[in-house]
Motif scaffolding. Structure first.
Motif, PDB file in Angstrom:
ATOM      1  N   GLN A  42     -26.538 -46.921  -4.346  1.00  0.00           N
ATOM      2  CA  GLN A  42     -27.782 -46.592  -3.658  1.00  0.00           C
ATOM      3  C   GLN A  42     -29.027 -46.967  -4.473  1.00  0.00           C
ATOM      4  O   GLN A  42     -30.024 -47.421  -3.918  1.00  0.00           O
ATOM      5  N   TYR A  43     -28.944 -46.749  -5.790  1.00  0.00           N
ATOM      6  CA  TYR A  43     -30.144 -46.924  -6.615  1.00  0.00           C
ATOM      7  C   TYR A  43     -30.054 -48.107  -7.584  1.00  0.00           C
ATOM      8  O   TYR A  43     -31.041 -48.463  -8.211  1.00  0.00           O
ATOM      9  N   GLY A  44     -28.864 -48.688  -7.687  1.00  0.00           N
ATOM     10  CA  GLY A  44     -28.679 -49.779  -8.648  1.00  0.00           C
ATOM     11  C   GLY A  44     -29.579 -50.971  -8.363  1.00  0.00           C
ATOM     12  O   GLY A  44     -29.882 -51.756  -9.248  1.00  0.00           O
ATOM     13  N   LYS A  45     -30.019 -51.080  -7.115  1.00  0.00           N
ATOM     14  CA  LYS A  45     -30.808 -52.265  -6.742  1.00  0.00           C
ATOM     15  C   LYS A  45     -32.272 -52.145  -7.137  1.00  0.00           C
ATOM     16  O   LYS A  45     -32.993 -53.139  -7.111  1.00  0.00           O
ATOM     17  N   TYR A  46     -32.708 -50.935  -7.491  1.00  0.00           N
ATOM     18  CA  TYR A  46     -34.133 -50.762  -7.800  1.00  0.00           C
ATOM     19  C   TYR A  46     -34.463 -51.081  -9.249  1.00  0.00           C
ATOM     20  O   TYR A  46     -33.686 -50.795 -10.150  1.00  0.00           O
ATOM     21  N   THR A  47     -35.660 -51.645  -9.455  1.00  0.00           N
ATOM     22  CA  THR A  47     -36.127 -51.909 -10.817  1.00  0.00           C
ATOM     23  C   THR A  47     -36.697 -50.614 -11.381  1.00  0.00           C
ATOM     24  O   THR A  47     -36.871 -49.619 -10.669  1.00  0.00           O
ATOM     25  N   LYS A  48     -36.998 -50.676 -12.645  1.00  0.00           N
ATOM     26  CA  LYS A  48     -37.589 -49.550 -13.345  1.00  0.00           C
ATOM     27  C   LYS A  48     -38.843 -49.034 -12.615  1.00  0.00           C
ATOM     28  O   LYS A  48     -38.979 -47.840 -12.365  1.00  0.00           O
ATOM     29  N   GLU A  49     -39.706 -49.971 -12.240  1.00  0.00           N
ATOM     30  CA  GLU A  49     -40.966 -49.592 -11.599  1.00  0.00           C
ATOM     31  C   GLU A  49     -40.716 -48.970 -10.231  1.00  0.00           C
ATOM     32  O   GLU A  49     -41.299 -47.952  -9.881  1.00  0.00           O
ATOM     33  N   GLU A  50     -39.824 -49.597  -9.483  1.00  0.00           N
ATOM     34  CA  GLU A  50     -39.523 -49.082  -8.139  1.00  0.00           C
ATOM     35  C   GLU A  50     -38.950 -47.669  -8.218  1.00  0.00           C
ATOM     36  O   GLU A  50     -39.311 -46.800  -7.426  1.00  0.00           O
ATOM     37  N   LEU A  51     -38.071 -47.454  -9.191  1.00  0.00           N
ATOM     38  CA  LEU A  51     -37.445 -46.136  -9.335  1.00  0.00           C
ATOM     39  C   LEU A  51     -38.490 -45.056  -9.611  1.00  0.00           C
ATOM     40  O   LEU A  51     -38.373 -43.931  -9.136  1.00  0.00           O
ATOM     41  N   SER A  52     -39.509 -45.425 -10.385  1.00  0.00           N
ATOM     42  CA  SER A  52     -40.506 -44.420 -10.756  1.00  0.00           C
ATOM     43  C   SER A  52     -41.380 -44.042  -9.557  1.00  0.00           C
ATOM     44  O   SER A  52     -42.038 -43.015  -9.570  1.00  0.00           O
ATOM     45  N   LYS A  53     -41.355 -44.869  -8.507  1.00  0.00           N
ATOM     46  CA  LYS A  53     -42.213 -44.591  -7.355  1.00  0.00           C
ATOM     47  C   LYS A  53     -41.501 -43.845  -6.231  1.00  0.00           C
ATOM     48  O   LYS A  53     -42.154 -43.286  -5.351  1.00  0.00           O
ATOM     49  N   ILE A  54     -40.157 -43.903  -6.218  1.00  0.00           N
ATOM     50  CA  ILE A  54     -39.468 -43.253  -5.099  1.00  0.00           C
ATOM     51  C   ILE A  54     -38.854 -41.922  -5.531  1.00  0.00           C
ATOM     52  O   ILE A  54     -38.683 -41.653  -6.706  1.00  0.00           O
ATOM     53  N   GLU A  55     -38.498 -41.135  -4.521  1.00  0.00           N
ATOM     54  CA  GLU A  55     -37.866 -39.838  -4.778  1.00  0.00           C
ATOM     55  C   GLU A  55     -36.387 -40.083  -5.099  1.00  0.00           C
ATOM     56  O   GLU A  55     -35.658 -40.636  -4.300  1.00  0.00           O
ATOM     57  N   THR A  56     -35.957 -39.672  -6.275  1.00  0.00           N
ATOM     58  CA  THR A  56     -34.586 -39.965  -6.689  1.00  0.00           C
ATOM     59  C   THR A  56     -33.872 -38.739  -7.218  1.00  0.00           C
ATOM     60  O   THR A  56     -33.023 -38.821  -8.084  1.00  0.00           O
ATOM     61  N   LYS A  57     -34.216 -37.599  -6.687  1.00  0.00           N
ATOM     62  CA  LYS A  57     -33.597 -36.382  -7.187  1.00  0.00           C
ATOM     63  C   LYS A  57     -32.126 -36.306  -6.747  1.00  0.00           C
ATOM     64  O   LYS A  57     -31.828 -36.447  -5.561  1.00  0.00           O
ATOM     65  N   ILE A  58     -31.252 -36.098  -7.690  1.00  0.00           N
ATOM     66  CA  ILE A  58     -29.831 -35.985  -7.351  1.00  0.00           C
ATOM     67  C   ILE A  58     -29.186 -34.838  -8.131  1.00  0.00           C
ATOM     68  O   ILE A  58     -29.724 -34.377  -9.134  1.00  0.00           O
ATOM     69  N   SER A  59     -28.050 -34.399  -7.622  1.00  0.00           N
ATOM     70  CA  SER A  59     -27.219 -33.499  -8.415  1.00  0.00           C
ATOM     71  C   SER A  59     -25.797 -34.043  -8.371  1.00  0.00           C
ATOM     72  O   SER A  59     -25.327 -34.540  -7.349  1.00  0.00           O
ATOM     73  N   ILE A  60     -25.152 -33.972  -9.502  1.00  0.00           N
ATOM     74  CA  ILE A  60     -23.860 -34.645  -9.638  1.00  0.00           C
ATOM     75  C   ILE A  60     -23.030 -33.881 -10.659  1.00  0.00           C
ATOM     76  O   ILE A  60     -23.576 -33.210 -11.533  1.00  0.00           O
ATOM     77  N   ALA A  61     -21.708 -33.971 -10.516  1.00  0.00           N
ATOM     78  CA  ALA A  61     -20.815 -33.300 -11.468  1.00  0.00           C
ATOM     79  C   ALA A  61     -19.784 -34.296 -11.973  1.00  0.00           C
ATOM     80  O   ALA A  61     -19.393 -35.209 -11.252  1.00  0.00           O
ATOM     81  N   GLY A  62     -19.386 -34.122 -13.213  1.00  0.00           N
ATOM     82  CA  GLY A  62     -18.370 -35.032 -13.751  1.00  0.00           C
ATOM     83  C   GLY A  62     -17.973 -34.644 -15.151  1.00  0.00           C
ATOM     84  O   GLY A  62     -18.466 -33.664 -15.707  1.00  0.00           O
ATOM     85  N   ARG A  63     -17.051 -35.428 -15.692  1.00  0.00           N
ATOM     86  CA  ARG A  63     -16.551 -35.161 -17.032  1.00  0.00           C
ATOM     87  C   ARG A  63     -17.396 -35.907 -18.055  1.00  0.00           C
ATOM     88  O   ARG A  63     -17.708 -37.086 -17.864  1.00  0.00           O
ATOM     89  N   VAL A  64     -17.762 -35.209 -19.118  1.00  0.00           N
ATOM     90  CA  VAL A  64     -18.486 -35.851 -20.209  1.00  0.00           C
ATOM     91  C   VAL A  64     -17.505 -36.750 -20.950  1.00  0.00           C
ATOM     92  O   VAL A  64     -16.507 -36.276 -21.492  1.00  0.00           O
TER      93      VAL A  64
END
Length: 492
Positions: A42-64
């Motif tokens: 979903q977000y891999g396509k965005y550049t650094k600048e684009e990411l900083s402008k859109i809402e990208t709040k997520i919650s995720i769980a996984g193994r460290v």
RNA sequence: GCGCCACUAGCUCAAUGGUAGAGCAGCGGACUCUUAAUCCGUUGGCUGAAGGUUCAAAUCCUUCGUGGCGCACCA
């Protein structure tokens, strides 16, 4: 297994410390919005600048799975069920009082995080964590990150660890799942119904093999784990189903090797009013479709070679195949000459072997290892196939084929014998062989004969060894690599 | 079932008859863009088990256990 060591003790202490600070180290529930592969997609396509402008709040769980600490900031990678990893970034600035809790996190722990996506200096998609929670504390350390887990015994015994640290293992079992799904889809689209027949048989039938024996207390009878579902599936043909299949375990009480596990998965399918020739083409279509669906390609690498599933495949009669490997025709039809020929070549045979069995030995020795690309071998001697229908123009042969790939038998199919009288006589012949010491000869199954006496439609049936097919499609050289929990002796 | 090989720290591996080691992980410390992080310091071992040979055994011998590979059986 109960061993304690310093590493486990240290982790146990951290666990107690979490409890002391009112953080349950084995939390029950957390709301997550996404998984690692979805984030990347979903977000891999965005550049650094684009990411900083859109809402990208997520919650995720996984193994460290990795952790790097910098004093007032830390990086970790979380791995989740999608098989992907996502980097997460913890800072004291954002986490404030909670930041010191990171000291109690180890590689191996399962945590949940909330945060926003950004890209690091090195342009890696990363979650800047605004809050986190330890969901499950790992008391045992994972194998080393760089060399991973190599010890095959541990890999098989503790498959859970293997799956955590070796991504290619996860991949193999994902392909296995796709193979089975592709086969199911292929059959269901063509009108086949999936059925389940007993695992516990009073008479183990449908194959030549040694069964596992068990006992039912309430009925006070011995039962056998099934060696094949064949005779039950054919009873269903009698019952009026015309296209059926079953994908399930068979159990055979025999040796264990890179190609044999005592329990293994078998597809058997039956289609009424067709013959074995129909099944050859059907098999070509099914397996080339399966290869494409499961691996994305119809040509798959296997060891030093490549297996091409594109139809059509070679078709050779049993005798042609023997001829091609230099076995003279006279041997094929003359028992005495065959015996002599075999002895001169040191091929192992046992006294009392039928002519067909001797030919089968020669075949296994000389022909089978050479059948690398998919090849059908058809028209087998009748005494090898007590459940197959005789050829109309040659009563010594049956309408049967086997499919070989990479030197291994993958499928076995035939026009089903539906003549109850012939079937009964063949069972009697097997019974005789059993009395003469052939432990693997078929048993007499009176009810099966009775079923045929109600008339079974002419039909063709086939069995495909799923594990072996998975081996080829995943370039695995041991059956243990395609079975999640292969059979081993118990520890200690 | 038979043959060959393997088994050393949590993991991956050294040490070939002469004081059991390294890397990673861990622990203590430093560090706000690392990713095999780095730097300083440091803990960790009944060498698969039991016997034997030897002044001395991870190392040689015997038996056993587990695993791998091959053979046999088989799909």
């Amino acid at each position: 297994m109960d061993e304690t060591n310093e590493l486990i003790e240290q982790r146990s202490k951290k666990l107690e410390e979490l409890r002391a600070k009112n953080h349950n180290p084995f939390t029950q529930k957390i709301d997550i919005s996404t998984c690692a592969s979805e984030v990347i997609e979903q977000y891999g396509k965005y550049t650094k600048e684009e990411l900083s402008k859109i809402e990208t709040k997520i919650s995720i769980a996984g193994r460290v799975v990795s952790y790097r600490n910098f004093g007032k900031a830390s990086f970790a990678h979380l791995q989740d069920a999608s098989g992907e990893k996502i980097q997460v970034y913890f800072t004291k600035e954002l986490l404030k009082d909670k930041f010191p809790l990171l000291k109690l996190i180890d590689v191996g722990d399962i945590i949940g995080i909330q945060g926003r996506l950004f890209r690091t200096k090195t342009d890696e998609l990363t979650v800047e964590v605004t809050d986190f929670k330890i969901l499950s504390k790992a008391l045992r350390p994972l194998p080393e990150k760089w060399h991973g887990l190599k010890d095959v015994e541990t890999r098989y015994r503790q498959r859970y660890v293997d799956l955590i640290v070796n991504p290619e293992v996860r991949k193999t079992f994902s392909v296995r799942s796709k193979i089975i799904k592709a086969i199911r889809d292929f059959l269901e689209v063509r009108g086949f119904i999936e059925v389940e027949t007993p695992m516990m048989h009073p008479i183990p039938g449908g194959a030549a093999a040694k069964p596992f024996k068990t006992h039912h207390n309430a009925l006070n009878i011995d039962l056998y784990l099934r060696i094949a579902p064949e005779l039950y599936l054919k009873r269903l043909l009698v019952g009026g189903y015309d296209k059926i299949f079953e994908i399930n375990k068979n159990f055979r009480n025999e040796g264990i090797s890179t190609r044999h596990n005592p329990e293994f998965t078998m597809l058997e399918f039956y289609t009424a009013y067709k013959d074995y020739e129909y099944l050859m083409t059907f098999t070509e279509e099914m397996l080339s479709y399966t290869a494409a669906r499961a691996t994305g390609a119809v040509k798959v690498p296997y060891g030093d070679t490549e297996i091409d599933f594109n139809p059509p495949w070679s078709r050779l009669s049993f005798t042609e195949a023997l001829n091609n490997r230099g076995v003279p025709s006279e041997i094929i039809y003359d028992n005495q000459k065959a015996l002599k020929w075999v002895r001169n070549r040191g091929i192992r045979i046992e006294p009392g072997m039928s002519h067909g069995k001797i030919l089968d030995e020669i075949f296994s020795e000389l022909v089978e290892p050479t059948l690398i690309k998919p090849t059908f071998i058809y028209d087998y001697p009748v005494e090898l196939s007590p459940l197959a229908k005789r050829k109309e123009d040659n009563q010594d042969l049956v309408e049967r084929f086997e499919l070989f790939i990479a030197g291994r038998e993958i499928a076995n199919a035939f026009s089903e014998l539906n003549d109850p009288i012939d079937q009964k006589n063949r069972f009697l012949k097997q019974l005789q062989a059993r009395q003469e010491g052939d432990e693997e000869a078929h048993w007499m199954d009176h009810d099966f004969v009775r079923a045929l006496e109600y008339a079974m439609p002419p039909a063709a049936g086939e069995g495909i060894g799923i594990d072996r097919l998975v081996m080829i499609l995943t370039n695995s050289h041991s059956i243990r690599d395609v079975i999640l929990f292969p059979q081993l002796k118990p520890e200690q």
